[in-house]
Write a protein that holds these residues in place. Structure first.
Motif, short mmCIF file in Angstrom:
data_model
loop_
_atom_site.label_atom_id
_atom_site.label_comp_id
_atom_site.label_asym_id
_atom_site.label_seq_id
_atom_site.Cartn_x
_atom_site.Cartn_y
_atom_site.Cartn_z
N ARG A 87 0.48 -0.93 0.16
CA ARG A 87 0.08 -0.11 -0.16
C ARG A 87 1.05 1.22 -0.06
O ARG A 87 2.15 1.00 0.72
CB ARG A 87 -1.42 0.02 1.23
N GLU A 88 0.01 1.77 0.19
CA GLU A 88 1.54 3.59 -0.03
C GLU A 88 1.88 3.96 1.56
O GLU A 88 2.84 5.29 1.35
CB GLU A 88 0.32 4.43 -1.08
N ASP A 89 0.99 3.28 2.49
CA ASP A 89 1.06 3.51 3.46
C ASP A 89 2.60 3.11 4.12
O ASP A 89 3.22 2.91 5.02
CB ASP A 89 0.80 3.78 4.74
N GLY A 90 2.85 2.00 3.27
CA GLY A 90 4.32 1.01 3.15
C GLY A 90 3.78 -0.66 3.59
O GLY A 90 4.65 -1.20 3.61
N SER A 91 2.33 -0.25 4.49
CA SER A 91 2.08 -2.08 4.73
C SER A 91 1.86 -2.36 3.57
O SER A 91 1.73 -1.94 2.58
CB SER A 91 0.61 -1.69 5.21
N VAL A 92 1.90 -3.89 3.51
CA VAL A 92 1.75 -5.06 2.58
C VAL A 92 0.72 -5.92 3.70
O VAL A 92 0.04 -5.80 4.24
CB VAL A 92 2.45 -5.85 3.21
N PHE A 93 -0.10 -6.06 2.58
CA PHE A 93 -1.00 -6.85 2.38
C PHE A 93 -1.29 -8.10 1.95
O PHE A 93 -0.76 -7.75 0.45
CB PHE A 93 -2.64 -6.64 2.41
N ALA A 94 -1.70 -9.75 1.85
CA ALA A 94 -1.88 -10.66 0.76
C ALA A 94 -3.22 -10.75 0.62
O ALA A 94 -4.64 -10.28 0.77
CB ALA A 94 -2.11 -11.45 1.44
N MET A 95 -3.29 -10.55 -1.17
CA MET A 95 -4.03 -10.89 -2.06
C MET A 95 -4.65 -12.07 -2.49
O MET A 95 -3.34 -12.48 -3.41
CB MET A 95 -3.92 -9.85 -3.12
N PRO A 96 -5.86 -13.19 -2.32
CA PRO A 96 -5.65 -14.23 -2.85
C PRO A 96 -5.40 -14.37 -5.03
O PRO A 96 -5.87 -12.93 -5.51
CB PRO A 96 -6.40 -14.59 -3.02
N PHE A 97 -4.53 -14.08 -5.39
CA PHE A 97 -4.17 -14.18 -7.20
C PHE A 97 -5.33 -14.98 -8.17
O PHE A 97 -4.44 -15.68 -8.72
CB PHE A 97 -2.91 -13.83 -7.37
N VAL A 98 -6.37 -14.75 -7.91
CA VAL A 98 -7.35 -15.97 -8.38
C VAL A 98 -7.78 -14.77 -9.37
O VAL A 98 -8.25 -13.97 -9.68
CB VAL A 98 -8.14 -16.77 -7.56
N GLU A 99 -8.55 -16.03 -10.46
CA GLU A 99 -8.96 -15.50 -11.67
C GLU A 99 -10.65 -14.34 -11.14
O GLU A 99 -11.33 -13.67 -12.01
CB GLU A 99 -9.37 -16.37 -12.48
N ASP A 100 -10.82 -15.33 -10.07
CA ASP A 100 -12.30 -14.65 -9.82
C ASP A 100 -12.56 -13.14 -8.71
O ASP A 100 -13.10 -12.61 -9.36
CB ASP A 100 -13.50 -15.78 -8.30
N MET A 101 -10.81 -12.81 -8.58
CA MET A 101 -10.87 -11.38 -8.15
C MET A 101 -10.61 -10.50 -8.81
O MET A 101 -10.65 -9.42 -9.21
CB MET A 101 -10.08 -11.42 -6.61
N ILE A 102 -9.71 -10.69 -10.64
CA ILE A 102 -9.19 -10.61 -10.77
C ILE A 102 -9.97 -9.51 -12.61
O ILE A 102 -10.41 -10.99 -13.12
CB ILE A 102 -8.16 -11.12 -11.67
N LEU A 103 -10.59 -8.79 -12.58
CA LEU A 103 -11.43 -8.28 -13.26
C LEU A 103 -10.99 -8.38 -14.91
O LEU A 103 -11.57 -8.26 -15.69
CB LEU A 103 -12.40 -7.03 -13.13
N ASP A 104 -10.05 -6.52 -14.83
CA ASP A 104 -9.29 -6.65 -16.13
C ASP A 104 -7.48 -6.66 -15.96
O ASP A 104 -6.93 -6.06 -15.13
CB ASP A 104 -9.93 -5.23 -16.58
N VAL A 105 -6.90 -7.22 -16.88
CA VAL A 105 -6.04 -7.17 -16.88
C VAL A 105 -4.66 -6.15 -18.47
O VAL A 105 -5.55 -6.48 -18.73
CB VAL A 105 -5.17 -8.37 -16.94
N SER A 106 -4.57 -5.10 -17.52
CA SER A 106 -3.28 -3.99 -18.62
C SER A 106 -2.27 -4.72 -18.88
O SER A 106 -1.57 -3.61 -17.76
CB SER A 106 -4.25 -3.11 -18.58
N MET A 107 -1.53 -4.74 -19.42
CA MET A 107 -0.41 -5.15 -19.63
C MET A 107 0.63 -4.09 -19.98
O MET A 107 1.65 -3.39 -19.32
CB MET A 107 -0.10 -6.42 -20.94
N ASP A 108 -0.57 -3.45 -20.87
CA ASP A 108 0.58 -2.27 -22.03
C ASP A 108 0.72 -0.90 -20.40
O ASP A 108 1.33 -0.49 -20.11
CB ASP A 108 -0.06 -1.45 -22.77
N ASP A 109 -0.38 -1.11 -19.67
CA ASP A 109 -0.52 -0.07 -18.33
C ASP A 109 -0.04 -0.58 -17.58
O ASP A 109 0.32 0.43 -16.49
CB ASP A 109 -1.79 0.28 -18.45
N GLU A 110 0.64 -1.61 -17.34
CA GLU A 110 0.85 -2.79 -15.70
C GLU A 110 0.05 -2.05 -14.57
O GLU A 110 -0.21 -1.80 -13.73
CB GLU A 110 2.19 -1.84 -15.63
N VAL A 111 -1.92 -1.87 -14.89
CA VAL A 111 -2.67 -2.27 -14.05
C VAL A 111 -2.99 -3.76 -14.57
O VAL A 111 -3.83 -4.26 -14.70
CB VAL A 111 -4.14 -0.93 -14.28
#
Length: 172
Positions: free
Chosen positions: A136-160
């Protein structure tokens, strides 16, 4: 709908031949191919629930202009405005399997409700379910399951990565 993944939203129509204008569609562009089946949700009376992709092109600020089998008039297309376009998970999984060499480190993570939530620091895929460490911007870190049900969109060009995080995940 199990077995399906959100890949775009119908934002409008283009012309009189039933072409749909899709937004949030970089996932659709990356994963969909001619012949792939999509579902439109929620179902709309007098409009197709399922269709096959017959063509598409990137249209800059307009999003993606796409043609589907069975949607051949402006009336058919207009009925689907606001619907979500779901792509079968098998098509998504084929791309994910082929992208093992792709690194998401440094990608910005943007939640559909919260906005920017951080930057991918690492992805641990040695688990049953891959986990991304997000700083996060405040330096804290959280764990996010990296699964397709949570990922709505991937922009490889914009790295988002556009995601839909479960409520309360950031408070853990």
């Amino acid at each position: 709908m199990r077995g399906w993944h959100l890949s775009a939203i119908v934002a409008g129509t283009k012309g009189l031949n039933g072409r749909l204008r899709l937004k949030s569609a970089s996932a659709f562009l990356r994963f969909a191919s001619v012949g792939d089946e999509v579902a439109f949700v929620p179902p709309v009376e007098d409009a197709p629930r399922f269709a096959r992709v017959i063509g598409g092109e990137e249209a800059g600020a307009e999003g993606v202009l796409t043609s589907f089998e069975g949607i051949s008039s402006a009336k058919d297309a207009e009925a689907l405005i606001g619907c979500r376009v779901l792509l079968r998970s098998e098509e998504m999984q084929e791309w994910i399997d082929a992208s093992d060499e792709v690194s998401f480190i440094g990608f910005q993570v943007i939640d559909e409700s919260l906005g920017k939530v951080g930057t991918v620091q690492s992805v641990d895929d040695d688990r049953l379910q891959p986990i991304a460490s997000i700083m996060r911007e405040d330096g804290s870190v959280f764990a996010m399951p990296f699964v397709e049900d949570m990922i709505l969109d991937v922009s490889m060009d914009d790295e988002v990565l556009h995601v839909d995080l479960p409520k309360g995940l950031l408070e853990l």
